[in-house]
Design a protein around this motif. Sequence first.
Motif, short mmCIF file in Angstrom:
data_model
loop_
_atom_site.label_atom_id
_atom_site.label_comp_id
_atom_site.label_asym_id
_atom_site.label_seq_id
_atom_site.Cartn_x
_atom_site.Cartn_y
_atom_site.Cartn_z
N ALA A 277 0.83 -1.02 -0.05
CA ALA A 277 0.01 0.06 0.02
C ALA A 277 0.94 1.17 0.00
N HIS A 278 0.44 2.23 -0.72
CA HIS A 278 1.06 3.80 -0.61
C HIS A 278 0.08 4.58 -0.09
N VAL A 279 0.97 5.20 1.05
CA VAL A 279 0.07 6.25 1.36
C VAL A 279 0.90 7.64 1.28
N GLY A 280 0.51 8.64 0.37
CA GLY A 280 1.07 9.96 0.28
C GLY A 280 1.40 9.96 -1.58
N SER A 281 1.83 11.01 -1.93
CA SER A 281 2.20 12.02 -0.94
C SER A 281 0.72 12.74 -0.79
N LEU A 282 0.87 13.75 0.30
CA LEU A 282 -0.21 14.77 0.34
C LEU A 282 -1.39 13.77 1.14
N ALA A 283 -0.89 13.14 2.01
CA ALA A 283 -2.39 12.22 2.48
C ALA A 283 -2.14 12.50 3.91
N VAL A 284 -3.40 12.37 4.80
CA VAL A 284 -3.27 12.42 5.97
C VAL A 284 -4.35 10.91 6.56
N LEU A 285 -3.87 10.18 7.44
CA LEU A 285 -4.55 9.15 8.04
C LEU A 285 -4.85 9.50 9.45
N ALA A 286 -5.97 9.72 9.87
CA ALA A 286 -6.27 9.74 11.21
C ALA A 286 -5.99 8.68 12.07
N GLY A 287 -6.26 8.35 13.42
CA GLY A 287 -5.92 7.22 13.93
C GLY A 287 -6.72 6.00 13.48
N GLY A 288 -6.02 4.86 13.97
CA GLY A 288 -7.20 3.68 13.76
C GLY A 288 -7.53 3.17 12.34
N VAL A 289 -6.96 3.93 11.29
CA VAL A 289 -7.32 3.69 9.88
C VAL A 289 -6.62 2.53 9.42
N GLY A 290 -7.47 1.55 8.60
CA GLY A 290 -6.86 0.39 8.12
C GLY A 290 -6.70 0.69 6.44
N VAL A 291 -5.54 0.28 5.97
CA VAL A 291 -5.40 0.36 4.52
C VAL A 291 -4.97 -0.89 4.05
N GLY A 292 -5.62 -1.64 3.10
CA GLY A 292 -5.44 -2.79 2.71
C GLY A 292 -4.15 -3.00 1.74
N GLY A 294 -1.89 -3.08 -1.40
CA GLY A 294 -1.82 -2.57 -2.78
C GLY A 294 -2.72 -1.44 -3.11
N SER A 295 -3.26 -0.73 -2.08
CA SER A 295 -4.15 0.36 -2.12
C SER A 295 -3.33 1.74 -2.28
N VAL A 296 -3.65 2.55 -2.74
CA VAL A 296 -2.97 3.90 -2.90
C VAL A 296 -4.11 5.10 -2.11
N VAL A 297 -3.42 5.61 -1.49
CA VAL A 297 -3.97 6.91 -0.74
C VAL A 297 -3.14 8.06 -1.12
N GLU A 298 -3.80 9.16 -1.99
CA GLU A 298 -2.95 10.10 -2.39
C GLU A 298 -3.99 11.63 -2.63
N ARG A 299 -3.18 12.48 -2.15
CA ARG A 299 -3.97 13.99 -2.17
C ARG A 299 -5.29 13.54 -1.25
N ALA A 300 -5.39 12.87 -0.21
CA ALA A 300 -6.69 12.54 0.41
C ALA A 300 -6.57 12.62 1.85
#
Length: 368
Positions: A277-292, A294-300
Amino acid sequence: MQAVILVGGEGTRLRPLTSTIPKPVVALVDRPMMAYMLEWLHGHGVDDVIMSCGFKATKVREVLGDGSQYGIRLRFLEEPDPRGTAGALKFAEELLDERFLMLNGDVLTDLDLTAQIAQHERTGATGTLALVPVPDPSSYGLVRLREDHAVDEFLEKPSPDAVLDTNLISAGAYVLERSVLDLIEPDKKVSIEHEVWPVLVDRGLYGFADDSAYWIDVGTPERYLQATFDILEGNVRTGVAGKLGESYVSVDPSTQLAGRAIPPAIVGAGCTIAEGAHVGSLAVLAGGVGVGSGSVVERAVVLQGARIGDDCVLRDCIVGPGASIGDRSRVTGGAMLGEGVMIGADNVIAHGARLFPGLEVPDGGLVF
Ligand code: GDD
Ligand code: MG
Protein backbone atom coordinates in the motif's frame (compact mmCIF):
# COMPACT_ATOMS: atom_id res chain seq x y z
CA MET A 1 -5.50 40.07 25.32
CA GLN A 2 -9.06 38.92 24.81
CA ALA A 3 -10.68 37.46 21.71
CA VAL A 4 -14.21 36.56 20.63
CA ILE A 5 -14.44 33.80 18.02
CA LEU A 6 -17.62 33.48 15.99
CA VAL A 7 -18.47 29.84 15.32
CA GLY A 8 -22.23 30.05 15.00
CA GLY A 9 -22.49 29.12 11.33
CA GLU A 10 -23.76 25.66 10.39
CA GLY A 11 -20.97 24.81 7.96
CA THR A 12 -23.50 23.60 5.40
CA ARG A 13 -21.04 23.74 2.50
CA LEU A 14 -18.81 21.20 4.25
CA ARG A 15 -21.52 18.57 4.54
CA PRO A 16 -21.49 15.61 4.96
CA LEU A 17 -18.39 16.16 7.14
CA THR A 18 -20.32 18.66 9.23
CA SER A 19 -23.53 16.57 9.26
CA THR A 20 -22.34 14.82 12.41
CA ILE A 21 -19.49 17.02 13.67
CA PRO A 22 -19.63 20.78 14.15
CA LYS A 23 -17.19 22.57 11.89
CA PRO A 24 -14.89 24.03 14.59
CA VAL A 25 -13.99 20.51 15.73
CA VAL A 26 -13.81 18.74 12.38
CA ALA A 27 -10.30 17.29 12.16
CA LEU A 28 -7.85 19.16 9.93
CA VAL A 29 -4.64 17.14 9.51
CA ASP A 30 -3.99 16.03 13.10
CA ARG A 31 -6.09 18.35 15.27
CA PRO A 32 -9.50 20.01 15.44
CA MET A 33 -9.83 22.95 13.06
CA MET A 34 -10.24 25.36 15.96
CA ALA A 35 -6.91 24.28 17.47
CA TYR A 36 -5.03 26.15 14.72
CA MET A 37 -6.84 29.35 15.58
CA LEU A 38 -6.25 28.97 19.32
CA GLU A 39 -2.54 28.22 18.80
CA TRP A 40 -2.18 31.22 16.48
CA LEU A 41 -4.00 33.52 18.92
CA HIS A 42 -1.91 32.26 21.83
CA GLY A 43 1.23 33.04 19.82
CA HIS A 44 0.06 36.68 19.62
CA GLY A 45 -0.61 37.08 23.33
CA VAL A 46 -4.26 36.07 23.57
CA ASP A 47 -5.05 34.34 26.86
CA ASP A 48 -8.82 34.79 27.13
CA VAL A 49 -11.25 33.51 24.48
CA ILE A 50 -15.01 33.67 24.25
CA MET A 51 -16.48 31.21 21.76
CA SER A 52 -19.68 32.53 20.34
CA CYS A 53 -21.48 29.30 19.44
CA GLY A 54 -24.74 28.45 17.84
CA PHE A 55 -24.99 24.97 16.46
CA LYS A 56 -23.95 21.90 18.56
CA ALA A 57 -22.03 23.90 21.15
CA THR A 58 -21.89 20.94 23.53
CA LYS A 59 -19.70 18.92 21.22
CA VAL A 60 -17.36 21.88 20.66
CA ARG A 61 -17.06 22.34 24.42
CA GLU A 62 -16.37 18.61 24.89
CA VAL A 63 -13.50 18.61 22.42
CA LEU A 64 -11.84 21.92 23.33
CA GLY A 65 -12.45 21.79 27.08
CA ASP A 66 -11.48 24.77 29.21
CA GLY A 67 -8.68 25.76 26.85
CA SER A 68 -5.88 24.91 29.29
CA GLN A 69 -4.15 22.67 26.72
CA TYR A 70 -3.78 25.81 24.59
CA GLY A 71 -2.75 28.10 27.45
CA ILE A 72 -6.03 29.98 27.09
CA ARG A 73 -9.05 30.55 29.29
CA LEU A 74 -11.94 29.38 27.15
CA ARG A 75 -15.57 30.33 27.69
CA PHE A 76 -18.60 29.36 25.61
CA LEU A 77 -21.67 31.43 24.84
CA GLU A 78 -24.81 30.21 23.13
CA GLU A 79 -27.26 32.68 21.63
CA PRO A 80 -30.94 31.86 22.17
CA ASP A 81 -31.37 32.24 18.39
CA PRO A 82 -28.81 33.06 15.66
CA ARG A 83 -28.03 36.75 16.09
CA GLY A 84 -25.79 37.32 13.09
CA THR A 85 -22.17 38.42 13.30
CA ALA A 86 -22.79 41.70 15.18
CA GLY A 87 -25.73 40.42 17.24
CA ALA A 88 -23.51 37.60 18.51
CA LEU A 89 -20.88 40.13 19.59
CA LYS A 90 -23.51 42.24 21.35
CA PHE A 91 -24.67 39.10 23.15
CA ALA A 92 -21.13 38.76 24.59
CA GLU A 93 -21.08 42.41 25.76
CA GLU A 94 -20.94 41.76 29.50
CA LEU A 95 -17.79 39.68 29.15
CA LEU A 96 -15.84 42.05 26.90
CA ASP A 97 -12.79 44.17 27.76
CA GLU A 98 -12.10 47.74 26.57
CA ARG A 99 -10.17 46.38 23.58
CA PHE A 100 -10.47 42.88 22.11
CA LEU A 101 -10.05 40.84 18.97
CA MET A 102 -12.93 39.39 17.01
CA LEU A 103 -12.39 36.46 14.64
CA ASN A 104 -14.41 34.57 12.08
CA GLY A 105 -13.93 31.00 13.26
CA ASP A 106 -13.61 29.41 9.84
CA VAL A 107 -10.32 30.77 8.60
CA LEU A 108 -6.84 29.29 8.69
CA THR A 109 -4.21 31.99 8.70
CA ASP A 110 -0.86 32.98 10.14
CA LEU A 111 -1.33 36.71 9.63
CA ASP A 112 0.56 39.04 11.92
CA LEU A 113 -1.94 39.97 14.63
CA THR A 114 0.77 41.61 16.72
CA ALA A 115 1.50 44.08 13.91
CA GLN A 116 -2.24 44.61 13.40
CA ILE A 117 -2.73 45.49 17.07
CA ALA A 118 0.30 47.85 16.90
CA GLN A 119 -1.18 49.66 13.88
CA HIS A 120 -4.55 49.89 15.65
CA GLU A 121 -2.86 51.67 18.55
CA ARG A 122 -0.81 53.94 16.30
CA THR A 123 -3.82 55.17 14.31
CA GLY A 124 -6.12 55.43 17.34
CA ALA A 125 -8.70 53.38 15.43
CA THR A 126 -12.08 52.23 16.73
CA GLY A 127 -11.82 49.13 14.56
CA THR A 128 -9.01 47.66 12.47
CA LEU A 129 -9.81 44.99 9.89
CA ALA A 130 -7.10 42.56 8.78
CA LEU A 131 -6.95 42.55 4.98
CA VAL A 132 -5.49 40.03 2.58
CA PRO A 133 -5.30 40.09 -1.21
CA VAL A 134 -7.15 37.30 -3.06
CA PRO A 135 -7.41 36.64 -6.81
CA ASP A 136 -11.24 36.61 -6.82
CA PRO A 137 -12.56 38.90 -4.09
CA SER A 138 -16.25 38.84 -5.11
CA SER A 139 -17.43 36.33 -2.50
CA TYR A 140 -15.93 38.20 0.46
CA GLY A 141 -16.06 41.61 2.14
CA LEU A 142 -14.15 44.03 -0.09
CA VAL A 143 -12.20 46.95 1.28
CA ARG A 144 -10.77 50.02 -0.43
CA LEU A 145 -8.06 51.70 1.63
CA ARG A 146 -6.73 55.24 1.73
CA GLU A 147 -3.05 56.15 2.04
CA ASP A 148 -3.33 56.55 5.81
CA HIS A 149 -4.85 53.02 6.17
CA ALA A 150 -8.35 54.40 6.82
CA VAL A 151 -11.10 52.40 5.13
CA ASP A 152 -12.55 54.32 2.20
CA GLU A 153 -15.30 51.84 1.40
CA PHE A 154 -16.52 48.46 2.67
CA LEU A 155 -18.62 46.33 0.36
CA GLU A 156 -19.86 42.91 1.48
CA LYS A 157 -20.19 40.38 -1.37
CA PRO A 158 -20.84 42.87 -4.15
CA SER A 159 -23.37 42.04 -6.85
CA PRO A 160 -21.85 40.62 -10.07
CA ASP A 161 -22.26 43.94 -11.94
CA ALA A 162 -20.39 45.97 -9.32
CA VAL A 163 -17.06 47.44 -10.39
CA LEU A 164 -14.26 45.92 -8.33
CA ASP A 165 -11.16 48.07 -8.07
CA THR A 166 -9.55 46.32 -5.13
CA ASN A 167 -8.38 42.78 -4.43
CA LEU A 168 -8.14 43.36 -0.68
CA ILE A 169 -10.72 41.50 1.37
CA SER A 170 -11.59 41.42 5.02
CA ALA A 171 -9.82 38.38 6.46
CA GLY A 172 -12.27 38.01 9.34
CA ALA A 173 -9.84 39.21 12.05
CA TYR A 174 -10.65 42.50 13.73
CA VAL A 175 -9.20 44.61 16.56
CA LEU A 176 -12.08 46.48 18.18
CA GLU A 177 -12.67 49.08 20.86
CA ARG A 178 -15.58 48.42 23.15
CA SER A 179 -17.36 51.53 21.83
CA VAL A 180 -18.26 49.52 18.69
CA LEU A 181 -20.91 47.81 20.78
CA ASP A 182 -22.85 51.09 21.00
CA LEU A 183 -23.58 50.77 17.29
CA ILE A 184 -25.36 47.41 17.73
CA GLU A 185 -28.95 47.14 18.86
CA PRO A 186 -29.42 44.45 21.52
CA ASP A 187 -31.61 41.32 21.19
CA LYS A 188 -31.71 41.52 17.41
CA LYS A 189 -30.14 39.78 14.46
CA VAL A 190 -27.51 42.23 13.18
CA SER A 191 -24.75 41.77 10.58
CA ILE A 192 -21.42 43.41 11.33
CA GLU A 193 -20.55 43.40 7.64
CA HIS A 194 -23.75 45.05 6.45
CA GLU A 195 -24.71 47.21 9.40
CA VAL A 196 -21.57 48.13 11.33
CA TRP A 197 -18.54 48.45 9.04
CA PRO A 198 -20.27 50.79 6.55
CA VAL A 199 -21.35 53.05 9.43
CA LEU A 200 -17.81 53.11 10.84
CA VAL A 201 -16.23 54.32 7.59
CA ASP A 202 -14.87 57.84 8.35
CA ARG A 203 -15.52 57.19 12.03
CA GLY A 204 -12.39 55.24 12.98
CA LEU A 205 -12.43 52.18 10.70
CA TYR A 206 -8.96 51.20 9.50
CA GLY A 207 -7.48 48.31 7.54
CA PHE A 208 -4.26 46.44 8.18
CA ALA A 209 -3.05 44.83 4.97
CA ASP A 210 -0.79 41.79 5.35
CA ASP A 211 0.18 40.59 1.90
CA SER A 212 2.73 38.03 3.03
CA ALA A 213 0.30 36.07 5.20
CA TYR A 214 -1.23 32.71 4.44
CA TRP A 215 -5.02 32.92 4.50
CA ILE A 216 -7.87 30.59 3.55
CA ASP A 217 -11.56 30.36 4.46
CA VAL A 218 -11.99 26.62 5.08
CA GLY A 219 -15.62 26.63 4.01
CA THR A 220 -15.82 24.12 1.15
CA PRO A 221 -14.45 20.59 0.51
CA GLU A 222 -12.00 21.95 -2.10
CA ARG A 223 -10.63 24.48 0.36
CA TYR A 224 -10.58 21.90 3.18
CA LEU A 225 -8.29 19.75 1.01
CA GLN A 226 -6.25 22.79 -0.04
CA ALA A 227 -5.78 23.79 3.62
CA THR A 228 -4.73 20.19 4.41
CA PHE A 229 -2.10 20.20 1.65
CA ASP A 230 -0.82 23.64 2.64
CA ILE A 231 -0.37 22.52 6.26
CA LEU A 232 1.48 19.39 5.11
CA GLU A 233 3.68 21.41 2.74
CA GLY A 234 4.41 24.01 5.42
CA ASN A 235 2.92 26.84 3.33
CA VAL A 236 1.21 28.08 6.49
CA ARG A 237 3.01 28.32 9.81
CA THR A 238 1.34 25.80 12.16
CA GLY A 239 2.26 23.47 15.00
CA VAL A 240 2.15 20.54 12.57
CA ALA A 241 5.49 21.58 11.03
CA GLY A 242 7.44 20.49 14.11
CA LYS A 243 5.82 17.07 14.02
CA LEU A 244 6.60 16.55 10.32
CA GLY A 245 10.22 17.63 10.73
CA GLU A 246 12.72 17.65 7.87
CA SER A 247 11.42 14.42 6.37
CA TYR A 248 7.84 15.72 6.01
CA VAL A 249 6.57 12.34 7.17
CA SER A 250 5.14 11.51 10.55
CA VAL A 251 3.99 7.97 11.31
CA ASP A 252 2.83 7.30 14.84
CA PRO A 253 5.01 4.59 16.46
CA SER A 254 1.92 2.49 17.26
CA THR A 255 1.08 2.16 13.56
CA GLN A 256 1.92 -1.02 11.63
CA LEU A 257 3.49 0.09 8.40
CA ALA A 258 4.22 -2.71 5.93
CA GLY A 259 3.56 -0.50 2.89
CA ARG A 260 5.08 2.92 2.21
CA ALA A 261 4.45 6.45 3.45
CA ILE A 262 5.48 9.03 0.85
CA PRO A 263 6.11 12.63 1.97
CA PRO A 264 4.43 14.82 2.83
CA ALA A 265 2.16 12.54 4.84
CA ILE A 266 0.93 12.11 8.37
CA VAL A 267 -0.32 8.84 9.84
CA GLY A 268 -1.98 8.77 13.25
CA ALA A 269 -1.96 6.18 16.03
CA GLY A 270 -3.00 2.54 15.64
CA CYS A 271 -3.26 2.45 11.83
CA THR A 272 -2.47 -0.63 9.74
CA ILE A 273 -0.97 -0.09 6.32
CA ALA A 274 -0.66 -3.42 4.54
CA GLU A 275 2.06 -4.69 2.23
CA GLY A 276 2.27 -2.88 -1.10
CA ALA A 277 0.00 0.00 0.00
CA HIS A 278 1.13 3.58 -0.68
CA VAL A 279 0.09 6.45 1.55
CA GLY A 280 1.06 9.88 0.19
CA SER A 281 2.11 12.16 -1.08
CA LEU A 282 -0.20 14.70 0.54
CA ALA A 283 -2.13 12.16 2.59
CA VAL A 284 -3.55 12.22 6.09
CA LEU A 285 -4.65 9.12 7.95
CA ALA A 286 -6.22 9.87 11.32
CA GLY A 287 -6.02 7.26 14.08
CA GLY A 288 -7.10 3.63 13.70
CA VAL A 289 -7.33 3.65 9.91
CA GLY A 290 -6.77 0.41 7.97
CA VAL A 291 -5.40 0.44 4.42
CA GLY A 292 -5.45 -2.88 2.56
CA SER A 293 -2.67 -4.31 0.42
CA GLY A 294 -1.92 -2.64 -2.89
CA SER A 295 -4.13 0.38 -2.15
CA VAL A 296 -3.08 3.94 -2.95
CA VAL A 297 -4.08 6.94 -0.81
CA GLU A 298 -2.86 10.15 -2.37
CA ARG A 299 -3.93 13.82 -1.99
CA ALA A 300 -6.58 12.51 0.37
CA VAL A 301 -7.81 12.63 3.96
CA VAL A 302 -9.04 9.50 5.75
CA LEU A 303 -10.55 10.17 9.14
CA GLN A 304 -10.67 8.23 12.42
CA GLY A 305 -11.26 4.49 12.17
CA ALA A 306 -12.08 4.28 8.45
CA ARG A 307 -11.28 0.96 6.69
CA ILE A 308 -10.01 0.71 3.16
CA GLY A 309 -9.91 -2.66 1.39
CA ASP A 310 -7.27 -4.09 -0.95
CA ASP A 311 -6.29 -2.56 -4.30
CA CYS A 312 -8.32 0.61 -3.83
CA VAL A 313 -7.45 4.04 -5.19
CA LEU A 314 -8.27 7.08 -3.07
CA ARG A 315 -7.24 10.34 -4.66
CA ASP A 316 -8.49 13.92 -4.11
CA CYS A 317 -11.14 12.81 -1.67
CA ILE A 318 -12.24 12.98 1.97
CA VAL A 319 -13.31 9.83 3.80
CA GLY A 320 -15.28 10.45 7.00
CA PRO A 321 -14.79 8.74 10.36
CA GLY A 322 -15.68 5.05 10.51
CA ALA A 323 -16.44 4.76 6.78
CA SER A 324 -15.53 1.55 4.99
CA ILE A 325 -14.53 0.98 1.38
CA GLY A 326 -14.55 -2.45 -0.24
CA ASP A 327 -11.76 -3.99 -2.33
CA ARG A 328 -10.88 -2.51 -5.74
CA SER A 329 -13.04 0.58 -5.26
CA ARG A 330 -11.98 4.02 -6.51
CA VAL A 331 -12.85 7.21 -4.69
CA THR A 332 -11.53 10.24 -6.54
CA GLY A 333 -12.35 13.65 -8.02
CA GLY A 334 -13.31 15.56 -4.89
CA ALA A 335 -15.70 12.86 -3.58
CA MET A 336 -16.63 13.00 0.06
CA LEU A 337 -17.88 10.13 2.24
CA GLY A 338 -19.76 10.99 5.43
CA GLU A 339 -19.32 9.32 8.79
CA GLY A 340 -19.90 5.55 8.72
CA VAL A 341 -20.76 5.32 5.01
CA MET A 342 -20.25 1.74 3.76
CA ILE A 343 -19.11 1.12 0.22
CA GLY A 344 -18.89 -2.45 -1.07
CA ALA A 345 -16.24 -3.78 -3.47
CA ASP A 346 -15.74 -2.56 -7.06
CA ASN A 347 -17.40 0.84 -6.74
CA VAL A 348 -16.34 4.03 -8.50
CA ILE A 349 -17.12 7.32 -6.79
CA ALA A 350 -15.91 10.57 -8.30
CA HIS A 351 -17.01 13.96 -9.69
CA GLY A 352 -17.50 15.61 -6.31
CA ALA A 353 -20.08 13.03 -5.15
CA ARG A 354 -21.15 13.46 -1.54
CA LEU A 355 -22.36 10.37 0.30
CA PHE A 356 -24.25 11.12 3.49
CA PRO A 357 -24.07 9.23 6.82
CA GLY A 358 -26.16 6.09 6.87
CA LEU A 359 -25.63 5.27 3.21
CA GLU A 360 -24.66 1.71 2.22
CA VAL A 361 -23.61 0.87 -1.32
CA PRO A 362 -23.52 -2.83 -2.31
CA ASP A 363 -20.68 -4.43 -4.29
CA GLY A 364 -20.45 -2.84 -7.73
CA GLY A 365 -23.53 -0.75 -6.91
CA LEU A 366 -22.22 2.61 -7.98
CA VAL A 367 -20.23 3.98 -10.86
CA PHE A 368 -20.39 7.74 -10.66
N1 GDD B 1 -22.34 33.14 16.91
C1 GDD B 1 -22.67 33.32 15.64
N2 GDD B 1 -23.96 33.66 15.33
N3 GDD B 1 -21.73 33.15 14.68
C2 GDD B 1 -22.10 33.35 13.39
C3 GDD B 1 -23.41 33.70 13.01
C4 GDD B 1 -24.40 33.86 14.05
O1 GDD B 1 -25.57 34.15 13.82
N4 GDD B 1 -23.45 33.79 11.65
C5 GDD B 1 -22.21 33.53 11.21
N5 GDD B 1 -21.38 33.24 12.25
C6 GDD B 1 -19.95 32.92 12.18
C7 GDD B 1 -19.60 31.79 11.23
O2 GDD B 1 -19.53 30.55 11.92
C8 GDD B 1 -18.22 32.19 10.71
O3 GDD B 1 -17.18 31.73 11.57
C9 GDD B 1 -18.25 33.71 10.78
O4 GDD B 1 -19.31 34.06 11.66
C10 GDD B 1 -18.45 34.37 9.41
O5 GDD B 1 -19.61 33.86 8.81
P1 GDD B 1 -19.60 33.17 7.36
O6 GDD B 1 -20.97 32.70 7.09
O7 GDD B 1 -18.49 32.18 7.25
O8 GDD B 1 -19.34 34.44 6.46
P2 GDD B 1 -18.57 34.52 5.07
O9 GDD B 1 -17.40 33.62 5.03
O10 GDD B 1 -19.57 34.36 4.00
O11 GDD B 1 -18.06 36.07 5.09
C11 GDD B 1 -17.37 36.60 6.22
O12 GDD B 1 -16.02 36.16 6.20
C12 GDD B 1 -15.22 36.62 5.07
C13 GDD B 1 -13.83 36.06 5.23
O13 GDD B 1 -13.87 34.66 5.25
C14 GDD B 1 -17.43 38.14 6.17
O14 GDD B 1 -16.95 38.62 7.40
C15 GDD B 1 -16.62 38.72 5.01
O15 GDD B 1 -16.58 40.14 5.12
C16 GDD B 1 -15.20 38.16 5.04
O16 GDD B 1 -14.48 38.61 3.89
MG1 MG C 1 -16.72 32.01 6.09
